[in-house]
Design a protein around this motif. Structure first.
Motif, short mmCIF file in Angstrom:
data_model
loop_
_atom_site.label_atom_id
_atom_site.label_comp_id
_atom_site.label_asym_id
_atom_site.label_seq_id
_atom_site.Cartn_x
_atom_site.Cartn_y
_atom_site.Cartn_z
N PHE A 196 -10.74 -16.45 37.60
CA PHE A 196 -11.33 -15.49 38.08
C PHE A 196 -10.91 -14.33 37.39
CE2 PHE A 196 -12.27 -17.85 42.31
CZ PHE A 196 -13.71 -18.15 42.02
N ALA A 197 -9.53 -14.02 37.21
CA ALA A 197 -9.10 -12.77 36.36
C ALA A 197 -9.60 -12.86 35.19
CB ALA A 197 -7.70 -13.00 36.39
N ARG B 99 -8.70 -14.81 48.73
CA ARG B 99 -9.51 -15.77 48.87
C ARG B 99 -9.34 -16.52 50.15
NH1 ARG B 99 -7.84 -17.20 43.65
NH2 ARG B 99 -6.80 -18.92 44.35
N TYR C 227 -19.51 -20.88 49.89
CA TYR C 227 -19.96 -19.62 50.72
C TYR C 227 -21.50 -19.66 50.90
CZ TYR C 227 -15.12 -18.52 51.06
OH TYR C 227 -13.74 -18.81 51.24
N LEU D 163 -10.88 -14.41 52.86
CA LEU D 163 -12.62 -14.88 53.06
C LEU D 163 -12.84 -16.05 53.68
CD1 LEU D 163 -13.76 -13.66 49.43
CD2 LEU D 163 -13.96 -12.38 51.59
N ALA D 164 -11.99 -16.96 53.47
CA ALA D 164 -12.01 -18.30 54.02
C ALA D 164 -12.00 -17.94 55.80
CB ALA D 164 -11.06 -19.39 53.48
N TRP E 2 -15.54 -23.48 44.27
CA TRP E 2 -15.14 -22.50 45.25
C TRP E 2 -16.08 -21.77 45.99
CZ3 TRP E 2 -14.57 -17.57 46.67
CH2 TRP E 2 -13.51 -17.12 47.71
N PRO F 225 -4.86 -15.21 45.66
CA PRO F 225 -5.03 -16.40 46.78
C PRO F 225 -5.04 -15.75 48.17
CG PRO F 225 -2.91 -16.34 45.77
CD PRO F 225 -3.75 -15.42 44.98
N LEU G 147 -7.50 -20.97 39.66
CA LEU G 147 -8.56 -20.23 40.30
C LEU G 147 -8.19 -18.94 40.05
CD1 LEU G 147 -9.69 -21.82 43.69
CD2 LEU G 147 -11.09 -21.51 41.60
N ASN G 148 -6.87 -18.48 40.18
CA ASN G 148 -6.55 -17.09 39.85
C ASN G 148 -6.84 -16.67 38.42
OD1 ASN G 148 -5.41 -17.28 42.35
ND2 ASN G 148 -3.10 -17.31 41.68
N LEU H 101 -11.53 -11.70 43.56
CA LEU H 101 -11.41 -13.22 43.90
C LEU H 101 -10.27 -13.99 43.00
CD1 LEU H 101 -15.19 -14.80 43.63
CD2 LEU H 101 -13.50 -13.90 45.71
N ALA H 102 -9.58 -13.18 42.22
CA ALA H 102 -8.44 -13.71 41.48
C ALA H 102 -7.02 -13.73 42.27
CB ALA H 102 -8.18 -12.84 40.32
#
Lengths: 117, 117
Positions: free
Chosen positions: A11-12, B20, A88, B23-24, A84, B17, A7-8, B14-15
């Motif tokens: 998104f990057a 993220r 939301y 936000l969770a 992910w 952890p 995910l990192n 978001l990139a």
């Protein structure tokens, strides 16, 4: 790579407009690198850097055909990013629901106050 | 901010952890900064840096109540990110379709080759 690391990286990779435009171009089909570079007025080495970021994130694959090494879109990381963000969904849909509720209230008030014909 | 700049800021936020995870945590309700910092074994200044990135991306809002300045989740940028990614949905759904088709083919071959009882 762990899910969090993927995910990192995803998104990057998506945080740059040139890289997003490259993915949009690849959505139309596999494309040679030279053709990908054309609309961006960037040097080939600059585009190559972006392609490496996308490739490390697993968002593109590069062919091995000697002359033109076409790039193709790989959607699996986009699905993970989508999953992910989807957690939301209730927050943005919730706010629209509340807006809708508010508009309904306004409307019923207006109906009450309107002169009867 | 232009739409492209908002997407840059959202995906960059978001990139990470920790961001993220923040936000969770906020998805469960507004939270004071001190409580946000607790699970991360991070200094308050380190958490504050992350909060600033999230705030610049419009992903959180911070209250002004003097003592505990609670943070709340703001979902609008997540919706925009979701909408961008959704354009690629056909690619990951397409690949599952193709996988399914392939599995069907395998199965019908196996059925053909299976000895009749």
């Amino acid at each position: 790579m762990l899910a969090a690391e993927r995910l990192n990286a995803t998104f990057a990779a998506l945080a740059d407009p040139t890289r997003r435009a490259i993915l949009a171009r690849l959505a139309a089909g596999e494309t040679p690198v030279t053709e990908l570079a054309r609309p961006f007025r960037m040097s080939l080495p600059a585009i190559s850097k972006h392609l490496k970021v996308l490739q490390r994130a697993g968002l593109i694959a590069r062919g091995r055909r000697a002359q033109w090494r076409p790039c193709t879109l790989e959607a699996a990381p986009l699905k993970e990013a989508n999953d992910w963000i989807a957690h939301y969904r209730r927050f943005w849909e919730g706010s629209f629901d509340r807006l809708e509720e508010y508009l309904h209230q306004l409307q019923s008030k207006e109906n009450k106050n309107a002169p009867r014909k």
